[in-house]
Design a protein around this motif. Structure first.
Motif, PDB file in Angstrom:
ATOM      1  N   THR A   1     -24.274  34.954  26.058  1.00 56.72           N
ATOM      2  CA  THR A   1     -22.879  35.197  25.693  1.00 56.72           C
ATOM      3  C   THR A   1     -22.611  36.686  25.518  1.00 56.72           C
ATOM      4  O   THR A   1     -21.575  37.204  25.957  1.00 56.72           O
ATOM      5  N   TYR A   2     -23.544  37.376  24.887  1.00 56.72           N
ATOM      6  CA  TYR A   2     -23.366  38.820  24.686  1.00 56.72           C
ATOM      7  C   TYR A   2     -23.256  39.539  26.022  1.00 56.72           C
ATOM      8  O   TYR A   2     -22.393  40.412  26.209  1.00 56.72           O
ATOM      9  N   SER A   3     -24.109  39.182  26.962  1.00 59.01           N
ATOM     10  CA  SER A   3     -24.090  39.821  28.276  1.00 59.01           C
ATOM     11  C   SER A   3     -22.758  39.590  28.979  1.00 59.01           C
ATOM     12  O   SER A   3     -22.178  40.515  29.571  1.00 59.01           O
ATOM     13  N   VAL A   4     -22.248  38.362  28.902  1.00 66.36           N
ATOM     14  CA  VAL A   4     -20.962  38.044  29.526  1.00 66.36           C
ATOM     15  C   VAL A   4     -19.835  38.789  28.820  1.00 66.36           C
ATOM     16  O   VAL A   4     -18.912  39.316  29.460  1.00 66.36           O
ATOM     17  N   TRP A   5     -19.908  38.850  27.493  1.00 65.24           N
ATOM     18  CA  TRP A   5     -18.865  39.529  26.715  1.00 65.24           C
ATOM     19  C   TRP A   5     -18.779  41.010  27.064  1.00 65.24           C
ATOM     20  O   TRP A   5     -17.679  41.572  27.167  1.00 65.24           O
ATOM     21  N   VAL A   6     -19.917  41.657  27.242  1.00 65.38           N
ATOM     22  CA  VAL A   6     -19.920  43.084  27.578  1.00 65.38           C
ATOM     23  C   VAL A   6     -19.141  43.324  28.869  1.00 65.38           C
ATOM     24  O   VAL A   6     -18.322  44.249  28.961  1.00 65.38           O
ATOM     25  N   LYS A   7     -19.373  42.479  29.867  1.00 68.26           N
ATOM     26  CA  LYS A   7     -18.657  42.631  31.137  1.00 68.26           C
ATOM     27  C   LYS A   7     -17.176  42.291  30.975  1.00 68.26           C
ATOM     28  O   LYS A   7     -16.303  42.983  31.508  1.00 68.26           O
TER      29      LYS A   7
ATOM     30  N   ASN B   1     -11.040  43.323  29.870  1.00 74.33           N
ATOM     31  CA  ASN B   1     -10.177  42.514  29.006  1.00 74.33           C
ATOM     32  C   ASN B   1      -9.999  41.102  29.570  1.00 74.33           C
ATOM     33  O   ASN B   1      -8.906  40.535  29.568  1.00 74.33           O
ATOM     34  N   ASP B   2     -11.102  40.536  30.045  1.00 73.22           N
ATOM     35  CA  ASP B   2     -11.083  39.228  30.709  1.00 73.22           C
ATOM     36  C   ASP B   2     -11.544  38.138  29.737  1.00 73.22           C
ATOM     37  O   ASP B   2     -12.701  37.721  29.750  1.00 73.22           O
ATOM     38  N   PHE B   3     -10.625  37.668  28.911  1.00 77.22           N
ATOM     39  CA  PHE B   3     -10.979  36.648  27.923  1.00 77.22           C
ATOM     40  C   PHE B   3     -11.393  35.340  28.591  1.00 77.22           C
ATOM     41  O   PHE B   3     -12.276  34.625  28.097  1.00 77.22           O
ATOM     42  N   ALA B   4     -10.779  35.030  29.719  1.00 83.62           N
ATOM     43  CA  ALA B   4     -11.085  33.773  30.407  1.00 83.62           C
ATOM     44  C   ALA B   4     -12.563  33.690  30.782  1.00 83.62           C
ATOM     45  O   ALA B   4     -13.152  32.603  30.784  1.00 83.62           O
ATOM     46  N   ALA B   5     -13.167  34.830  31.077  1.00 81.49           N
ATOM     47  CA  ALA B   5     -14.572  34.823  31.487  1.00 81.49           C
ATOM     48  C   ALA B   5     -15.499  34.449  30.340  1.00 81.49           C
ATOM     49  O   ALA B   5     -16.522  33.787  30.535  1.00 81.49           O
ATOM     50  N   VAL B   6     -15.144  34.866  29.140  1.00 81.89           N
ATOM     51  CA  VAL B   6     -16.027  34.630  27.998  1.00 81.89           C
ATOM     52  C   VAL B   6     -15.660  33.359  27.229  1.00 81.89           C
ATOM     53  O   VAL B   6     -16.457  32.854  26.435  1.00 81.89           O
ATOM     54  N   ARG B   7     -14.479  32.827  27.488  1.00 84.35           N
ATOM     55  CA  ARG B   7     -14.012  31.665  26.724  1.00 84.35           C
ATOM     56  C   ARG B   7     -14.976  30.476  26.763  1.00 84.35           C
ATOM     57  O   ARG B   7     -15.261  29.879  25.704  1.00 84.35           O
ATOM     58  N   PRO B   8     -15.500  30.068  27.918  1.00 80.78           N
ATOM     59  CA  PRO B   8     -16.425  28.922  27.925  1.00 80.78           C
ATOM     60  C   PRO B   8     -17.658  29.151  27.049  1.00 80.78           C
ATOM     61  O   PRO B   8     -18.183  28.206  26.452  1.00 80.78           O
ATOM     62  N   TYR B   9     -18.095  30.388  26.973  1.00 77.53           N
ATOM     63  CA  TYR B   9     -19.270  30.703  26.154  1.00 77.53           C
ATOM     64  C   TYR B   9     -18.930  30.625  24.667  1.00 77.53           C
ATOM     65  O   TYR B   9     -19.745  30.175  23.864  1.00 77.53           O
TER      66      TYR B   9
END
Length: 323
Positions: A119-125, A130-138
């Motif tokens: 999750t941290y790795s995805v959040w950094v990207k 500012n892509d909340f949709a990318a991190v939302r599933p995590y």
């Protein structure tokens, strides 16, 4: 004396076991620090696996039935000691942590650890764009795993109670709701009175300050405040944090915005507050549950004290602004 002679080997055994577990946890913390500071993005998958492995090993060693038997064997000795003595506190705190830990399977701890790393790795990207949709599933999976964690502790009043208890032992939602209600009554009028005033001119914070100069300033401020760089260091990260591997190695992180001095300055002071708390712990408690902050709430009180009460005070700026 007879009780002490019989108990001494058990107490030494307990400390030895705890020290080994602490070493594993410190190694995991070092891997996390590296991930958040210097690790290349390509290492994320392996790092998640490595952290999960260490988490499972440490958890399995701590929840070994032999640990429970050892703690029970020390109970008679504990009852002869003053409640707040070091040895009684060590036995009591370890027993509390043990009874809590045995409720949670090691495999689950490993799964949760690996998920946090991913999750941290995805959040950094996602943060960069500012892509909340990318991190939302995590984040949704984090909530699911957090609920699953709570289910290991049936009998709670609110599903968040076990999770809060991990951070602040004895706290629960009902207590916090009462506390927040009382704080709201006192704080809202203060905030309203402040916001009714003319805005403060903070233009000096929002000018162009090169990264190197900002970092030099934060180091100067922290040295003046007492942070020991012989037992600590500062590095940059995406979201500042403090982390410690021993009382002799307490590290902090910060982040720099060259158009906003407050980002680095107040982040550094805040994390330094956490660091000062950890650096102030007695070294002879190393490797035991007593060698850490007593709770997240107390820990945050230290960081906020330095950041807000000291760092935003008139005296602070009178001293540092001319420099």
């Amino acid at each position: 004396m007879q009780t002490t002679e019989k108990t001494q080997p058990k107490l030494l055994n307990l400390k030895k076991r705890l020290s080994e577990i602490n070493d594993l946890e410190a190694a995991a913390s070092l891997l996390y620090w590296d991930q958040a500071t210097y690790m290349p993005p390509g290492g994320a998958a392996a790092r998640g696996r490595q952290l999960a492995t260490l988490q499972k090993i440490a958890h399995s060693k701590f929840t070994d039935p032999a640990m429970g038997e050892l703690l029970e064997g020390l109970r008679p000795y504990e009852e002869t000691l003053p409640y707040f003595s070091d040895e009684a506190s060590l036995i009591r705190c370890t027993r509390k942590n043990y009874h809590r830990a045995v409720q949670v399977p090691a495999e689950f701890m490993g799964e949760f650890s690996e998920h946090r790393t991913e999750t941290y790795s995805v959040w950094v990207k996602a943060r960069a764009t500012n892509d909340f949709a990318a991190v939302r599933p995590y984040l949704e999976k984090t909530l699911d795993l957090s609920r699953e964690m709570a289910y290991f502790f049936p009998g709670y009043e609110h599903i968040a109670d076990p999770l809060i208890d991990f951070a602040d032992y004895g706290m629960k939602v009902s207590i916090l709701r009462t506390l927040f209600s009382q704080l709201r009554e006192e704080l809202v009028p203060i905030v309203e009175a402040i916001t009714a005033q003319s805005p403060t001119d903070n233009n000096c914070l929002h000018q162009r300050y090169p990264e190197e100069e900002q970092l030099d300033l934060t180091l100067k401020v922290m040295k003046q405040m007492g942070y020991d760089f012989e037992r600590g260091r500062q590095d940059q990260t995406h979201h500042p944090f403090m982390i410690n591997f021993s009382t002799g190695d307490v590290r902090i992180t910060t982040r720099v915005d060259e158009d906003d001095l407050s980002q680095a300055l107040f982040s550094s002071i805040h994390e330094m507050g956490h660091g000062l708390y950890e650096q102030g712990i007695r070294r002879d408690l190393e490797g035991t549950p007593l060698a850490c902050g007593t709770s997240s709430g107390v820990h945050e009180s230290q960081s906020r004290l330095w950041e807000n009460i000291v760092g935003r005070s008139r005296g602070f700026w009178k001293f540092f602004y001319p420099q």
